[in-house]
Design an enzyme around this catalytic site. Structure first.
Site, short mmCIF file in Angstrom:
data_model
loop_
_atom_site.label_atom_id
_atom_site.label_comp_id
_atom_site.label_asym_id
_atom_site.label_seq_id
_atom_site.Cartn_x
_atom_site.Cartn_y
_atom_site.Cartn_z
N ASP A 96 0.95 -1.09 -0.05
CA ASP A 96 -0.10 -0.11 -0.09
C ASP A 96 0.71 1.31 -0.08
O ASP A 96 1.52 1.61 1.19
CB ASP A 96 -0.94 -0.03 1.14
CG ASP A 96 -1.79 -0.92 1.34
OD1 ASP A 96 -1.96 -1.88 0.40
OD2 ASP A 96 -3.13 -1.20 2.07
N LYS A 157 -6.71 2.85 -3.35
CA LYS A 157 -7.15 3.02 -1.92
C LYS A 157 -7.48 4.49 -1.40
O LYS A 157 -6.83 5.34 -1.70
CB LYS A 157 -5.99 2.40 -1.20
CG LYS A 157 -6.10 2.54 0.27
CD LYS A 157 -5.09 1.69 1.13
CE LYS A 157 -5.14 1.87 2.59
NZ LYS A 157 -4.09 1.23 3.28
N LYS A 185 -9.91 -0.10 -2.55
CA LYS A 185 -9.83 -0.26 -1.23
C LYS A 185 -10.29 0.63 -0.44
O LYS A 185 -9.97 1.93 -0.46
CB LYS A 185 -8.44 -0.71 -0.84
CG LYS A 185 -8.17 -0.99 0.72
CD LYS A 185 -6.82 -1.44 1.24
CE LYS A 185 -6.54 -1.76 2.53
NZ LYS A 185 -5.12 -2.14 2.90
#
Length: 228
Positions: A96, A157, A185
């Site tokens: 991430d 994300k 996400k």
């Protein structure tokens, strides 16, 4: 209308997260045990604990995810690239990565694209671009998402959780850009099963939360959640 919680198994959506800087090896061991028990998608933890998690989850279902350039995204590209390569070398299969927000706001879109594309190419693992949507305008959110999509990331994300969390509106926007080509996400402030389901129906294909076990066990309002 959100479907009843019984219709969706939340566990495969969850990145079981522990990014508290005070986290100990014992806490990481517990995180991994819980992820294995409940069949969560991943454990998401600090880079220093990647090797431990890889060992603990060997031949288990949950994958190991870590964060890069966290939580500000303001590291140099060389530092981010090294951090990403090291994490992948240590066995992390999902990264991430926080986007450089200063570059984005300054209009340095080529730099944002190059940094993310280099990490994707160098590691060969699943890369999720953290856009920190809570501090971006509508135009900036869409631009950031399109840049990262073009750079080859596997997920968009919403946020780190350090500056606020996921919203239904932001998830819908990212899902519109993704158009089922990559995942979305939602992360930060996910406190209830109803909230998780609402985000899934908005287009989230992964949920980042430190309360995964409570979501599965209780399926009702949770108090005192950390936002990352």
């Amino acid at each position: 209308m959100v479907a009843p919680s019984a219709e969706i198994d939340l566990a495969p959506y969850i990145d079981h997260t522990l990014l508290d800087p005070l986290a100990t090896p014992a806490a990481i061991a517990q995180l991994c045990e819980e992820a294995d028990r409940y069949h969560f998608a991943t454990v998401c933890l600090a880079p220093i604990y990647v090797r431990q998690a890889v060992e603990l989850l060997y031949r288990r279902t949950p994958r190991v995810c870590t964060v890069i350039g966290f939580p500000t995204g303001a590291h140099t590209s060389a530092v981010k690239l090294y951090e990403a390569q090291e994490a992948a070398d240590h066995g992390a299969t999902e990264l991430d990565v926080v986007v450089n927000l200063g570059w984005l706001k300054a209009g340095q879109t080529e730099a944002v694209h190059q940094e993310m594309a280099e990490i994707v190419a160098a590691t060969g693992v699943t890369v999720k671009a953290i856009l920190e949507t809570t501090v971006l305008s509508e135009t900036e959110k869409r631009l950031a998402a399109e840049i990262c999509l073009d750079a080859g990331v596997s997920f968009l994300k919403t946020s780190t959780g350090w500056r606020g969390g996921a919203t239904v509106a932001d998830v819908k926007l990212l899902a519109q850009v993704a158009r089922d080509r990559i995942g979305v996400k939602a992360s930060g402030g996910i406190r209830t099963a109803a909230q998780a389901l609402e985000l899934i129906h908005a287009g989230a294909t992964r949920l980042g939360t430190s309360r995964g076990v409570d979501l599965i066990r209780n399926r009702d309002t949770l108090e005192g959640e950390t936002n990352y």
